[in-house]
Structure formats: structure tokens, C-alpha cells
Design an enzyme around this catalytic site. Sequence first.
Site, short mmCIF file in Angstrom:
data_model
loop_
_atom_site.label_atom_id
_atom_site.label_comp_id
_atom_site.label_asym_id
_atom_site.label_seq_id
_atom_site.Cartn_x
_atom_site.Cartn_y
_atom_site.Cartn_z
N ILE A 149 11.89 7.40 58.52
CA ILE A 149 11.65 8.57 57.66
C ILE A 149 11.74 8.22 56.18
CG2 ILE A 149 12.64 10.80 56.98
CD1 ILE A 149 13.37 11.14 59.99
N CYS A 154 43.21 33.43 56.14
CA CYS A 154 42.82 33.96 54.83
C CYS A 154 44.02 34.68 54.19
CB CYS A 154 41.63 34.91 54.99
SG CYS A 154 41.12 35.71 53.46
N ASN A 190 9.06 11.74 63.14
CA ASN A 190 10.26 11.63 63.98
C ASN A 190 10.21 10.32 64.74
OD1 ASN A 190 12.71 12.98 64.84
ND2 ASN A 190 11.77 13.12 66.87
N HIS A 211 21.76 26.30 60.62
CA HIS A 211 23.04 26.08 61.30
C HIS A 211 24.23 26.12 60.34
CE1 HIS A 211 20.62 23.79 64.63
NE2 HIS A 211 20.45 25.09 64.67
N CYS A 251 43.12 38.65 53.79
CA CYS A 251 42.92 39.60 54.88
C CYS A 251 43.44 39.07 56.22
CB CYS A 251 41.44 39.96 55.01
SG CYS A 251 40.45 38.69 55.82
N ASP A 301 24.87 19.27 56.19
CA ASP A 301 25.54 18.28 55.35
C ASP A 301 25.40 18.48 53.86
OD1 ASP A 301 22.87 17.46 54.90
OD2 ASP A 301 22.98 15.93 56.47
ZN LIG Z 1 39.54 37.13 54.49
#
Ligand SMILES: [Zn+2]
Length: 254
Positions: free
Chosen positions: A244, A160, A226, A126, A163, A109
Site C-alpha cells: 500500500i 467518571c 489490498n 469503529h 457522573c 489509531d
Molecule cells: Zn460522566
Amino acid sequence: MIAPDLPTAVDRLRDLIESSDVVLPFTGAGISTECGIPDFRSPGGIWTKMAPIPFDEFVSSQSMRDEAWRRRFAMQDQFGDARPGRGHRALAALHRQGKAPAVITQNIDNLHQDSGIPAANVIELHGNTTYALCLDCNKRYELPWVRERFDKAGGRAPDCPHCSGFIKTATISFGQAMPEDAMRRAGELTESCDLFLAIGSSLVVWPAAGFPLMAKRRGARLAIINREATDFDDIADLVIRDDIGAVLEPLMTR
Ligand SMILES: [Zn+2]
């Protein structure tokens, strides 16, 4: 030990941080929920209602790319204005004080960067959903640029212009290779910290599960903040099952 109440949790955490040279925060979805971003993996989360689009389906199907972008823009309308929470701001303060050289995150995020930690010091396992990349030439595209073309083409994901490669948010989808550089840096940081601070992660999703263990084996202390229990609570030096933001906020004024 499990902290019995919030004041004890804050005291113990402060002691651990004060007595450490290098603190390594590792964050998951729980740090962003107070910012209005839901935990997609949690029970009742988006992913339990709508299966995520695996990488191989994204690259093999125009209609899946269209769907992926349609969902992304719907999310933008819901969560696009999210701002860093108390947890993000507290970790940014630790970074400014020189305690935490970097943050490892499972989140996509961009809220650690928004809280003032330089992008180079945010290790994203990630990826990041707030911008896009061409899968072939790696050119960066901003979301408004993608959305304008998407809307003009009647909901068709653009390719794109340089390319003809596929343009995808800079996230790591299911079935997509893990980012090598981020994984290597996360490993190096984990091996050199003396306090590993797991925040808002269930520590179940690979590769997240490997890092707390790696830190403990290298002699670092482990603190886990947690809402729910994790598989590593037994080996942790401190376990905090509290809000938290409330736990971390006092760290802003050390
Ligand atoms: Zn590209």
C-alpha cells in the site's frame, strides 16, 4: 482488472484519480501495518489469541473494565509512538489538493488525523482508541489521565468523577451500537463520490462490506488496494494487490 505490476498499478490509479472530481478513500488495517500497528483480525493477530471484550461484559463487570484498560495500556507501550505512513500522507495530500473531501476509516489509531486531515473530515466507523469517553455523560478523558488513576488505584479502572459513569476508550466494541452520525456521513459520502478507493480492508466486516457496492450502484468507479483478494474484486475497475505504501507514495507528488 488486476494491475500486473507496481508501475502499471500506480499509472492506472493516477488516471482514475485525475479523471475523478470526488475521490473517497476508505481505509482498513492494511494502511497502518507499515506504521507497526498489526492487523488484529488477521491470522496470528492479537484477536486470534486473545478474544476482544464485548461491550456487555465491559459495562457489567469491574474486572472486565480493569482488564480492558490493562490491555489498552500494554498496547500503548507497544504502538503508542506510531506515526502516519506513506499511505496516510498520500491521502492527506489528496485532501489538501481538494480531491478527497473526507476519509472513511475502520481504523481506530488516529493516524489520518496525525497526517494532517482535520478530525471533522475523518469518518471513524469503529471509533478512536487514542482517547476515552464517559459512557454516560460523554465527557472526554485523555489516556494519561486515565492511566494515572488506574495506576494509583492498583489497576482499577476509574469512573467518571462527574457522573460516576464508566470510562471507555472511544472505540466501538463488539456488541456496541454503531456510531449513527459516522454511518450517516459515510453513506452520504459514498453516494456522492465518483471514485471509491478501498485501501487495506478485506471489506468483509460489516458495515464495510456495504459501501463499495453502494458506490458502484450509484455509478462511481471502484479501486481496491489490498494484499489479499476481496469479495468485490470482480466488480472493481482496478484491483491492486501490492504494498500500500509503495502504491500510494507517488500520489504525494502529482
Ligand atoms: Zn460522566
